[in-house]
Design a protein around this motif. Structure first.
Motif, PDB file in Angstrom:
ATOM      1  N   PHE A  19       0.612  -1.252  -0.053  1.00  0.00           N
ATOM      2  CA  PHE A  19      -0.072  -0.202  -0.249  1.00  0.00           C
ATOM      3  C   PHE A  19       1.066   1.308  -0.226  1.00  0.00           C
ATOM      4  CE2 PHE A  19      -3.062  -3.216   2.390  1.00  0.00           C
ATOM      5  CZ  PHE A  19      -3.613  -3.539   1.108  1.00  0.00           C
ATOM      6  N   ALA A  20       2.003   1.257   0.973  1.00  0.00           N
ATOM      7  CA  ALA A  20       2.814   2.423   0.537  1.00  0.00           C
ATOM      8  C   ALA A  20       3.040   3.041  -0.419  1.00  0.00           C
ATOM      9  CB  ALA A  20       4.158   2.067   1.403  1.00  0.00           C
ATOM     10  N   GLU A  71       0.603   4.391  -2.407  1.00  0.00           N
ATOM     11  CA  GLU A  71       0.158   5.820  -1.583  1.00  0.00           C
ATOM     12  C   GLU A  71       1.148   6.765  -1.798  1.00  0.00           C
ATOM     13  OE1 GLU A  71      -2.567   6.542   0.084  1.00  0.00           O
ATOM     14  OE2 GLU A  71      -3.637   5.057  -0.355  1.00  0.00           O
ATOM     15  N   GLU A 102      -2.024   7.046   6.909  1.00  0.00           N
ATOM     16  CA  GLU A 102      -2.233   6.946   6.168  1.00  0.00           C
ATOM     17  C   GLU A 102      -1.870   5.675   5.424  1.00  0.00           C
ATOM     18  OE1 GLU A 102      -4.049   9.323   4.349  1.00  0.00           O
ATOM     19  OE2 GLU A 102      -3.696  10.359   5.907  1.00  0.00           O
ATOM     20  N   VAL A 103      -1.300   4.868   5.532  1.00  0.00           N
ATOM     21  CA  VAL A 103      -0.436   3.620   4.932  1.00  0.00           C
ATOM     22  C   VAL A 103      -1.470   2.786   6.154  1.00  0.00           C
ATOM     23  CG1 VAL A 103       1.393   1.899   4.603  1.00  0.00           C
ATOM     24  CG2 VAL A 103       1.823   3.802   4.050  1.00  0.00           C
ATOM     25  N   LEU A 144      -3.965   2.960   8.228  1.00  0.00           N
ATOM     26  CA  LEU A 144      -6.001   3.299   7.422  1.00  0.00           C
ATOM     27  C   LEU A 144      -5.892   2.987   6.260  1.00  0.00           C
ATOM     28  CD1 LEU A 144      -8.334   4.912   8.181  1.00  0.00           C
ATOM     29  CD2 LEU A 144      -7.307   6.412   6.468  1.00  0.00           C
ATOM     30  N   ARG A 145      -5.369   2.547   5.307  1.00  0.00           N
ATOM     31  CA  ARG A 145      -5.744   2.441   3.916  1.00  0.00           C
ATOM     32  C   ARG A 145      -5.926   0.161   4.121  1.00  0.00           C
ATOM     33  NH1 ARG A 145      -3.610   2.207  -1.592  1.00  0.00           N
ATOM     34  NH2 ARG A 145      -4.870   0.028  -2.336  1.00  0.00           N
ATOM     35  N   ALA A 146      -4.287   0.159   4.482  1.00  0.00           N
ATOM     36  CA  ALA A 146      -4.343  -1.436   5.126  1.00  0.00           C
ATOM     37  C   ALA A 146      -5.776  -2.031   5.926  1.00  0.00           C
ATOM     38  CB  ALA A 146      -2.866  -1.641   5.957  1.00  0.00           C
TER      39      ALA A 146
END
Lengths: 346, 277
Positions: free
Chosen positions: A10-11, A14, B143-144, B146-148
């Motif tokens: 995900f990193a 983003e 943020e990451v 939250l995404r996960a």
């Protein structure tokens, strides 16, 4: 042709520019831009500096108006606040790297005050409230002689660091684009965090944003403050660039100019702010060049066309609102799509 | 047909928690001379599904708006897990665990599905303005994370991973309703208020939504309070039904009790001898 993008974390998705090719292009763009003073002509350089100042201001208005949906007609006056703050501080020997952020912060504070009505009123009514703020601020610019020098205006000492003075377009270029680059990145960063998402949420459905725990009061004032901060920095840069300023510069047309840049460029995107500012700066220039070229053969046309600048602004806003509400940024993303898919078509 | 029988209970429950109890006690709501709610009292049991039904204009959505904080009751109080929230600001209720969906979908059309759902986690985010503008390490981690979290708990759960990057405007109606549920779930709520979750849906979409609501209640242990006109669904999935008419509670209890209640039959079918039209 690009077939697809694969992310493993995900990193990585983003990231600011998730695709390596984009990063390379951005680097090339940065190198071209920052080497401009080495190979650009005087006229090009002067225009580019003005564009850079407009970019900073437009980035700010795009956060307030584009992202958060709060129409502000006092943006031009905010530039004035920044400019006079820098003038006042610079006369007292404050270095530019303190004066510019200070101008931004003071303007942000005034932005919060101007933004207070946004808690109660929206749309056209907010536009009127900020219009009132614009006239109050410009009145202060004309009358507060001790700080603004009144109608005759005031001078701004050049920015300098050590023995290096930012005098002339070539040196100011780096000051302006250094700020513009940092602030553009900051705007992009903001957009991909929860604060930026809350701005759009407030614009699209304030009621459901509130249910999700978005504090409307805080978010709207934050949007005004950030927008005004950018305007304040832009105003400071303007002061350092011109070296002298009069209240004449901060007329309502300047606010409308930025609103037009936001709409023409694309509401709510950083790319839109940049494209809008570039486009709107060159429209009057192009018009002027066209008039100059034609005046040789049609002397009467010049007298007719020169006052047309305002009309062209108005026309552009209407044309874009009707035909391309998402502005130049949307056109650019379509062009990109075509290039990526080539030789296939959508 | 009972929908409950079709639901598979998963082998491993996802961190089962017990939602908080929500109680509405003697709430009065007035708009000028109109009393929209008159002494309305009922409670939603922790971890159970409670339905509020009633004819049009009975005050169902008014109750929801009072619980969400859009309306301030003239009298009475609303408590969440024993805490009085009657006059708490709307945005503060999100932190206390109240999530809601709207009758008319209230998604953010300028954002993608993923961004809409991420906004559900807004109240958990802490990064400062400056930190966000430089996208500092702590901001990125937050943020990451939250995404996960959103991907793992909500997007997989509601089976919407294929549409996560689409703008919400292009989705069909039923899917938009599901995204709105996803956004509410991303809030990690204690109490989930669903305002007509299956209104305007076809049979298949309704069954999907009913299954998701049951899954949410069973796997997450969330207290669910829903307003709905689809009687079949209400009677199938609710453990308790509250009936409102002209701003008053006329009956409440299990679906079987409510179905046979004479006041309810009269409210829905009209009094004996009345004009059938």
């Amino acid at each position: 042709m690009r077939t697809g993008i694969c992310h493993e974390t995900f990193a990585s998705e983003e990231r600011l520019w998730p695709v390596a090719a984009t990063r390379v292009w951005m680097l090339i763009l940065a190198i071209c831009l920052f080497s401009l003073p080495l190979w650009g002509g005087d006229y090009v350089l002067a225009m580019t500096c003005i564009v850079g100042i407009h970019i900073v201001a437009t980035l700010g208005l795009n956060i307030t108006t584009g992202n958060t949906g709060l129409i502000s007609l006092s943006h031009g006056a905010f530039l004035g606040v920044g400019c006079y703050t820098v003038a006042w501080l610079a006369h007292r020997g404050v270095p530019f790297y303190v004066a510019l952020p200070a101008a931004g912060l003071l303007t942000a504070l005034i932005g919060v005050v101007v933004g207070l009505p946004s808690l109660r009123v929206k749309g056209v009514y907010l536009a009127i409230a900020t219009l009132a703020a614009h006239f109050i601020l410009t009145f202060v610019f004309r009358e507060w002689d001790a700080v603004t020098g009144g109608v005759p205006g005031t001078t701004i000492p050049r920015a300098s660091i050590g023995n290096f003075t930012f005098v002339g377009d070539r040196r100011n270029f780096y000051l302006i684009y250094g700020c513009a680059f940092l602030l553009a990145i900051a705007a992009r960063n903001l957009a991909r965090t929860y604060i930026g998402r809350a701005f759009v949420a407030v614009r699209d459905r304030d009621i459901s944003a509130e249910i999700l725990g978005v504090n409307l009061l805080q978010t709207k004032l934050q949007a005004f403050a950030i927008g005004a901060f950018y305007a304040g920095v832009a105003g400071g840069l303007l002061g350092y660039f011109y070296g002298a300023i009069t209240p004449e510069y901060f007329v309502l047309t300047l606010s409308v100019f930025y609103l037009a840049a936001v709409i023409v460029g694309g509401l709510g995107t950083v790319l839109g702010s940049v494209l809008g500012a570039v486009f709107m700066t060159f429209v009057p220039e192009a018009l002027r060049l066209a008039v100059n070229a034609s005046s040789h053969w049609f002397p009467s046309v010049a007298a007719l066309l020169l006052p047309m600048g305002q009309a062209v602004f108005g026309l552009l806003i209407i044309v874009f609102l009707v035909f391309e509400p998402h502005g130049l940024a949307a056109i650019w993303s379509r062009v990109r799509r075509v290039i990526h898919l080539w030789p296939f078509r959508t | 047909m009972s929908l409950r029988a079709e639901v598979e209970v998963p082998a491993v429950l996802q961190e089962p928690t017990q939602g908080l109890a929500l109680a509405v006690e003697g709430v009065d709501l007035r708009f000028g001379g109109i009393r929209a709610l008159r002494g309305v009292s009922f409670s939603a049991e922790p971890g159970k599904i409670t339905a509020v039904i009633g004819p049009n204009g009975a005050g169902k959505t008014s109750v929801f708006n009072a619980i969400s904080g859009f309306y301030r009751p003239a009298a009475g109080r609303i408590t969440l897990g024993g805490e009085d929230i009657t006059s708490m600001p709307i945005h503060a209720r999100a932190k206390r665990g109240i999530a809601r969906t709207f009758q008319n979908i209230a998604l953010f059309h300028g954002l993608s599905v993923l961004e809409n759902i991420k906004l559900g986690g807004h109240h958990t985010m802490r990064a400062g303005l400056l930190s966000a503008m430089v996208y500092s390490r702590s901001t990125r981690d937050e943020e990451v994370a939250l995404r996960a979290e959103v991907e793992r708990k909500v997007i997989d759960f509601l089976e919407i991973d294929h549409i996560r990057h689409l703008p919400v405007g292009v989705l069909p109606y039923g899917m938009q309703k599901r995204v709105e549920l996803a956004r509410a779930l991303a809030m990690q709520p204690q109490v989930l208020l669903l305002d007509e979750p299956v209104a305007g849906m076809n049979r298949e979409e309704t069954e999907d939504m009913a299954r998701f609501i049951l899954d949410v209640q069973e796997e997450w242990g969330v207290t669910v309070l829903l307003v709905e006109h689809d009687m079949g669904m209400v009677m199938d999935i609710s453990s308790k039904v509250v009936v409102l008419n002209f701003g008053e509670v006329i009956a409440s209890g299990t679906p079987d009790v409510v179905r046979r209640h004479p006041e309810v039959i009269r409210a829905y079918l009209g009094t004996e001898g009345a004009d059938p039209a």
